[in-house]
Design a protein around this motif. Structure first.
Motif, PDB file in Angstrom:
ATOM      1  N   LYS A 120       0.834  -1.209   0.000  1.00 47.05           N
ATOM      2  CA  LYS A 120       0.000   0.000   0.000  1.00 47.05           C
ATOM      3  C   LYS A 120       0.869   1.259   0.000  1.00 47.05           C
ATOM      4  O   LYS A 120       0.591   2.215  -0.719  1.00 47.05           O
ATOM      5  CB  LYS A 120      -0.949   0.000   1.194  1.00 47.05           C
ATOM      6  CG  LYS A 120      -2.091  -0.988   1.040  1.00 47.05           C
ATOM      7  CD  LYS A 120      -3.004  -0.992   2.245  1.00 47.05           C
ATOM      8  CE  LYS A 120      -4.119  -2.010   2.057  1.00 47.05           C
ATOM      9  NZ  LYS A 120      -5.005  -2.103   3.221  1.00 47.05           N
ATOM     10  N   LYS A 121       1.943   1.250   0.806  1.00 49.14           N
ATOM     11  CA  LYS A 121       2.846   2.401   0.848  1.00 49.14           C
ATOM     12  C   LYS A 121       3.538   2.606  -0.500  1.00 49.14           C
ATOM     13  O   LYS A 121       3.689   3.739  -0.965  1.00 49.14           O
ATOM     14  CB  LYS A 121       3.896   2.220   1.945  1.00 49.14           C
ATOM     15  CG  LYS A 121       3.348   2.416   3.329  1.00 49.14           C
ATOM     16  CD  LYS A 121       4.412   2.200   4.383  1.00 49.14           C
ATOM     17  CE  LYS A 121       3.820   2.326   5.778  1.00 49.14           C
ATOM     18  NZ  LYS A 121       4.823   2.045   6.815  1.00 49.14           N
ATOM     19  N   MET A 122       3.948   1.517  -1.126  1.00 49.21           N
ATOM     20  CA  MET A 122       4.621   1.621  -2.426  1.00 49.21           C
ATOM     21  C   MET A 122       3.661   2.167  -3.489  1.00 49.21           C
ATOM     22  O   MET A 122       4.049   3.001  -4.305  1.00 49.21           O
ATOM     23  CB  MET A 122       5.185   0.273  -2.854  1.00 49.21           C
ATOM     24  CG  MET A 122       6.327  -0.226  -1.972  1.00 49.21           C
ATOM     25  SD  MET A 122       7.695   0.953  -1.799  1.00 49.21           S
ATOM     26  CE  MET A 122       8.328   0.988  -3.437  1.00 49.21           C
ATOM     27  N   LYS A 123       2.429   1.726  -3.466  1.00 48.29           N
ATOM     28  CA  LYS A 123       1.445   2.228  -4.432  1.00 48.29           C
ATOM     29  C   LYS A 123       1.173   3.711  -4.202  1.00 48.29           C
ATOM     30  O   LYS A 123       1.026   4.475  -5.140  1.00 48.29           O
ATOM     31  CB  LYS A 123       0.150   1.428  -4.363  1.00 48.29           C
ATOM     32  CG  LYS A 123       0.254   0.091  -5.055  1.00 48.29           C
ATOM     33  CD  LYS A 123      -1.082  -0.573  -5.159  1.00 48.29           C
ATOM     34  CE  LYS A 123      -0.929  -1.815  -5.994  1.00 48.29           C
ATOM     35  NZ  LYS A 123      -2.191  -2.343  -6.452  1.00 48.29           N
ATOM     36  N   ALA A 124       1.100   4.121  -2.937  1.00 47.04           N
ATOM     37  CA  ALA A 124       0.873   5.531  -2.621  1.00 47.04           C
ATOM     38  C   ALA A 124       2.038   6.376  -3.122  1.00 47.04           C
ATOM     39  O   ALA A 124       1.813   7.461  -3.692  1.00 47.04           O
ATOM     40  CB  ALA A 124       0.689   5.721  -1.114  1.00 47.04           C
ATOM     41  N   ARG A 125       3.254   5.905  -2.944  1.00 40.27           N
ATOM     42  CA  ARG A 125       4.435   6.629  -3.432  1.00 40.27           C
ATOM     43  C   ARG A 125       4.409   6.755  -4.954  1.00 40.27           C
ATOM     44  O   ARG A 125       4.749   7.786  -5.498  1.00 40.27           O
ATOM     45  CB  ARG A 125       5.717   5.941  -2.997  1.00 40.27           C
ATOM     46  CG  ARG A 125       6.056   6.163  -1.562  1.00 40.27           C
ATOM     47  CD  ARG A 125       7.376   5.545  -1.224  1.00 40.27           C
ATOM     48  NE  ARG A 125       7.606   5.633   0.206  1.00 40.27           N
ATOM     49  CZ  ARG A 125       8.517   4.966   0.868  1.00 40.27           C
ATOM     50  NH1 ARG A 125       9.317   4.138   0.213  1.00 40.27           N
ATOM     51  NH2 ARG A 125       8.656   5.112   2.162  1.00 40.27           N
ATOM     52  N   GLN A 126       4.052   5.669  -5.617  1.00 41.19           N
ATOM     53  CA  GLN A 126       3.985   5.695  -7.082  1.00 41.19           C
ATOM     54  C   GLN A 126       2.923   6.665  -7.548  1.00 41.19           C
ATOM     55  O   GLN A 126       3.123   7.388  -8.525  1.00 41.19           O
ATOM     56  CB  GLN A 126       3.711   4.290  -7.629  1.00 41.19           C
ATOM     57  CG  GLN A 126       4.895   3.354  -7.483  1.00 41.19           C
ATOM     58  CD  GLN A 126       4.584   1.928  -7.857  1.00 41.19           C
ATOM     59  OE1 GLN A 126       3.419   1.560  -8.042  1.00 41.19           O
ATOM     60  NE2 GLN A 126       5.607   1.101  -7.941  1.00 41.19           N
ATOM     61  N   SER A 127       1.803   6.731  -6.853  1.00 41.94           N
ATOM     62  CA  SER A 127       0.738   7.660  -7.213  1.00 41.94           C
ATOM     63  C   SER A 127       1.209   9.107  -7.037  1.00 41.94           C
ATOM     64  O   SER A 127       0.904   9.963  -7.844  1.00 41.94           O
ATOM     65  CB  SER A 127      -0.505   7.425  -6.364  1.00 41.94           C
ATOM     66  OG  SER A 127      -1.066   6.190  -6.652  1.00 41.94           O
ATOM     67  N   GLN A 128       1.948   9.385  -5.969  1.00 42.55           N
ATOM     68  CA  GLN A 128       2.457  10.728  -5.702  1.00 42.55           C
ATOM     69  C   GLN A 128       3.449  11.149  -6.782  1.00 42.55           C
ATOM     70  O   GLN A 128       3.461  12.300  -7.212  1.00 42.55           O
ATOM     71  CB  GLN A 128       3.135  10.800  -4.331  1.00 42.55           C
ATOM     72  CG  GLN A 128       2.178  10.757  -3.186  1.00 42.55           C
ATOM     73  CD  GLN A 128       2.884  10.733  -1.829  1.00 42.55           C
ATOM     74  OE1 GLN A 128       4.077  10.481  -1.749  1.00 42.55           O
ATOM     75  NE2 GLN A 128       2.126  10.990  -0.777  1.00 42.55           N
ATOM     76  N   LYS A 129       4.288  10.221  -7.215  1.00 45.83           N
ATOM     77  CA  LYS A 129       5.280  10.536  -8.248  1.00 45.83           C
ATOM     78  C   LYS A 129       4.626  10.858  -9.585  1.00 45.83           C
ATOM     79  O   LYS A 129       5.125  11.655 -10.351  1.00 45.83           O
ATOM     80  CB  LYS A 129       6.263   9.380  -8.422  1.00 45.83           C
ATOM     81  CG  LYS A 129       7.250   9.266  -7.277  1.00 45.83           C
ATOM     82  CD  LYS A 129       8.218   8.147  -7.510  1.00 45.83           C
ATOM     83  CE  LYS A 129       9.200   8.036  -6.352  1.00 45.83           C
ATOM     84  NZ  LYS A 129      10.160   6.946  -6.557  1.00 45.83           N
ATOM     85  N   LYS A 130       3.481  10.226  -9.860  1.00 46.10           N
ATOM     86  CA  LYS A 130       2.779  10.457 -11.122  1.00 46.10           C
ATOM     87  C   LYS A 130       2.036  11.778 -11.116  1.00 46.10           C
ATOM     88  O   LYS A 130       1.739  12.327 -12.151  1.00 46.10           O
ATOM     89  CB  LYS A 130       1.803   9.310 -11.397  1.00 46.10           C
ATOM     90  CG  LYS A 130       2.507   8.014 -11.750  1.00 46.10           C
ATOM     91  CD  LYS A 130       1.505   6.909 -11.999  1.00 46.10           C
ATOM     92  CE  LYS A 130       2.224   5.610 -12.312  1.00 46.10           C
ATOM     93  NZ  LYS A 130       1.303   4.501 -12.508  1.00 46.10           N
TER      94      LYS A 130
END
Length: 131
Positions: A120-130
């Motif tokens: 979940k944390k990794m997906k949130a980080r990826q969303s923030q980067k996009k």
């Protein structure tokens, strides 16, 4: 139910992640619901232990890496492997099959919960980067 992912766990007692990757003769495969974190055992996957005589793919010994490759190939349909210990040769063998390994010693439920939090944390980080 949300998307599911698969986790192979090295366990000697079916309750705790406590087995070295190269010494495992079987892995418990779980399907984990991405959204809820709920999980259920789907099968026991028997393998031939990847390390023999204490040698686990020592540098320059390609023949020692073959057993680890065979175990990695047997787990190629899972997303993650959770074991008590894993060496760099086994990590590379799994990575060739897009399988991520973690070494952790915890009760299986706690280990899978930590993995779900990590995802979940990794997906949130990826969303923030996009964004």
């Amino acid at each position: 139910m949300g998307d599911k992912y698969k986790v192979a766990v090295g366990s000697s007692d079916g309750e705790t992640v406590d087995t070295h990757f190269g010494h495992a003769e079987s892995f418990i495969v779980f399907e984990v619901d991405e959204e809820t974190g709920g999980f259920e055992e789907s099968e026991i996957r028997n393998v031939t232990a990847g390390c023999a005589g204490g040698e686990c793919g020592a540098e320059g010994k390609a023949s020692d890496e073959a057993p680890l490759e065979a175990v990695a190939a047997a787990l190629s349909d899972v997303d993650y492997v959770l074991v008590a210990r894993i060496g760099p040769h086994a990590v590379r063998a799994l990575a060739k099959h897009n399988v991520t390994a973690f070494d952790i010693v915890l009760p299986i439920g706690e280990a899978i919960s930590k993995l779900t939090e990590f995802r979940k944390k990794m997906k949130a980080r990826q969303s923030q980067k996009k964004s």
